[in-house]
Design an enzyme around this catalytic site. Sequence first.
Site, PDB file in Angstrom:
ATOM      1  N   HIS A 171      19.184 -26.765 -36.744  1.00 33.69           N
ATOM      2  CA  HIS A 171      19.568 -25.790 -35.327  1.00 33.69           C
ATOM      3  C   HIS A 171      19.602 -26.782 -34.162  1.00 33.69           C
ATOM      4  O   HIS A 171      20.539 -26.705 -33.420  1.00 33.69           O
ATOM      5  CB  HIS A 171      18.166 -24.745 -35.266  1.00 33.69           C
ATOM      6  CG  HIS A 171      18.176 -23.894 -36.191  1.00 33.69           C
ATOM      7  ND1 HIS A 171      17.141 -23.949 -36.969  1.00 33.69           N
ATOM      8  CD2 HIS A 171      18.921 -22.939 -36.646  1.00 33.69           C
ATOM      9  CE1 HIS A 171      16.884 -22.884 -37.831  1.00 33.69           C
ATOM     10  NE2 HIS A 171      18.199 -22.286 -37.708  1.00 33.69           N
ATOM     11  N   ALA A 189      12.663 -20.060 -36.263  1.00 37.69           N
ATOM     12  CA  ALA A 189      11.875 -20.923 -37.093  1.00 37.69           C
ATOM     13  C   ALA A 189      12.835 -22.269 -36.973  1.00 37.69           C
ATOM     14  O   ALA A 189      13.204 -22.537 -37.980  1.00 37.69           O
ATOM     15  CB  ALA A 189      11.910 -20.389 -38.427  1.00 37.69           C
TER      16      ALA A 189
HETATM   17  P1  AMP Z   1      19.950 -19.403 -39.144  1.00 35.58           P
HETATM   18  O1  AMP Z   1      18.687 -19.291 -38.104  1.00 35.58           O
HETATM   19  O2  AMP Z   1      19.480 -19.701 -40.491  1.00 35.58           O
HETATM   20  O3  AMP Z   1      20.634 -18.152 -39.125  1.00 35.58           O
HETATM   21  O4  AMP Z   1      20.958 -20.432 -38.588  1.00 35.58           O
HETATM   22  C1  AMP Z   1      21.534 -20.703 -37.314  1.00 35.58           C
HETATM   23  C2  AMP Z   1      22.738 -21.260 -37.606  1.00 35.58           C
HETATM   24  O5  AMP Z   1      22.138 -22.808 -37.784  1.00 35.58           O
HETATM   25  C3  AMP Z   1      23.784 -21.178 -38.322  1.00 35.58           C
HETATM   26  O6  AMP Z   1      24.852 -21.424 -37.717  1.00 35.58           O
HETATM   27  C4  AMP Z   1      23.457 -21.925 -39.468  1.00 35.58           C
HETATM   28  O7  AMP Z   1      24.733 -22.461 -40.401  1.00 35.58           O
HETATM   29  C5  AMP Z   1      22.792 -23.077 -38.672  1.00 35.58           C
HETATM   30  N1  AMP Z   1      22.067 -24.180 -39.657  1.00 35.58           N
HETATM   31  C6  AMP Z   1      21.108 -23.624 -40.603  1.00 35.58           C
HETATM   32  N2  AMP Z   1      20.670 -24.737 -41.293  1.00 35.58           N
HETATM   33  C7  AMP Z   1      21.274 -25.670 -40.963  1.00 35.58           C
HETATM   34  C8  AMP Z   1      21.561 -27.204 -41.242  1.00 35.58           C
HETATM   35  N3  AMP Z   1      20.752 -27.621 -42.261  1.00 35.58           N
HETATM   36  N4  AMP Z   1      22.194 -27.961 -40.624  1.00 35.58           N
HETATM   37  C9  AMP Z   1      22.983 -27.788 -39.850  1.00 35.58           C
HETATM   38  N5  AMP Z   1      23.246 -26.205 -39.398  1.00 35.58           N
HETATM   39  C10 AMP Z   1      22.107 -25.509 -39.905  1.00 35.58           C
END
Ligand code: AMP
Length: 284
Positions: free
Chosen positions: A37, A32
């Site tokens: 990301h 998503a």
């Molecule tokens: P997730 O898909 O939520 O597990 O996130 C995957 C990676 O994206 C993780 O390292 C998160 O910290 C990073 N991430 C999620 N949201 C953000 C954001 N708003 N800004 C920067 N990195 C993000």
Amino acid sequence: MQIIHDVPQLQSVIAKLKSQGKSIGFVPTMGALHSGHISLINQAAENCDIVVCSIFVNPTQFDNKDDLTKYPRTLDTDAQLLVKNGTHILFAPGVDDIYPDGMDAGMKIDLNGLDKVMEGEFREGHFDGVVQVVHRLLDIVKPDELFMGQKDFQQFTIIQYMIDLLEMPIKLVVCPIMREDHGLAMSSRNVRLSPEMREKAAILYKTLKSAKRNLKKKPVSEIIEKSMKKLSKPPFKAEYFKIVNGHTLRDIKSIEESDYIVACLAVWAGDVRLIDNMILKTKK
Ligand code: AMP
């Protein structure tokens, strides 16, 4: 971009690239995908020859079945976005590929209490699941650099701890939090917020900014109390607002206690749980 579901296939592709001297940058995600990301993908592309992104909604890190079921899954649009942004390999495994010996097997380490506070207090077993999946993914991908977001402050702190403890030859690069125009930190869960709720959720960022402004002027306890109040006005319900030592994640009482201080929060917006944080004090 190559889309690979199978572990041995991915390992052989990566081994070949490494034998050609290519450096591997790895961005693990649960899909998503949004601009947060993509900022990690861009940083990986800047630092490394090859960008590998994984999409895997990891069941072992969800303490709440409903959250796992409702987690958005958008593999086709994610793949298109990754192609546009220069990803070389998308690794999209299934549960059996990641947990061939069952979901109870895998790396377990003593996290020295880093996993017991904040998210760990409210989401039991969450970080055991995070360590389990990230360790397994790193073992498969064997990247030179790993890219994670500051958005999940406790998560990257724990993964850095794991890398140091196990002496893994991997550099963790932490990337800044990407926000929507009005300040809400981007998150895959934001799509579950109504437009009105999304707008109102700017209060999270405002509260963090106000804590930062007041850090030198007011006692830490007062900042926490006021922040909790601001974040508990309907439609929001604060779970926690903590001001912690960024090294240990333990609460601090005064700003003299550490050279690295972070405010972290978790707030319910209806049935959607949002987290955010801001570094309030740093040596750098
Ligand atoms: P997730 O898909 O939520 O597990 O996130 C995957 C990676 O994206 C993780 O390292 C998160 O910290 C990073 N991430 C999620 N949201 C953000 C954001 N708003 N800004 C920067 N990195 C993000």
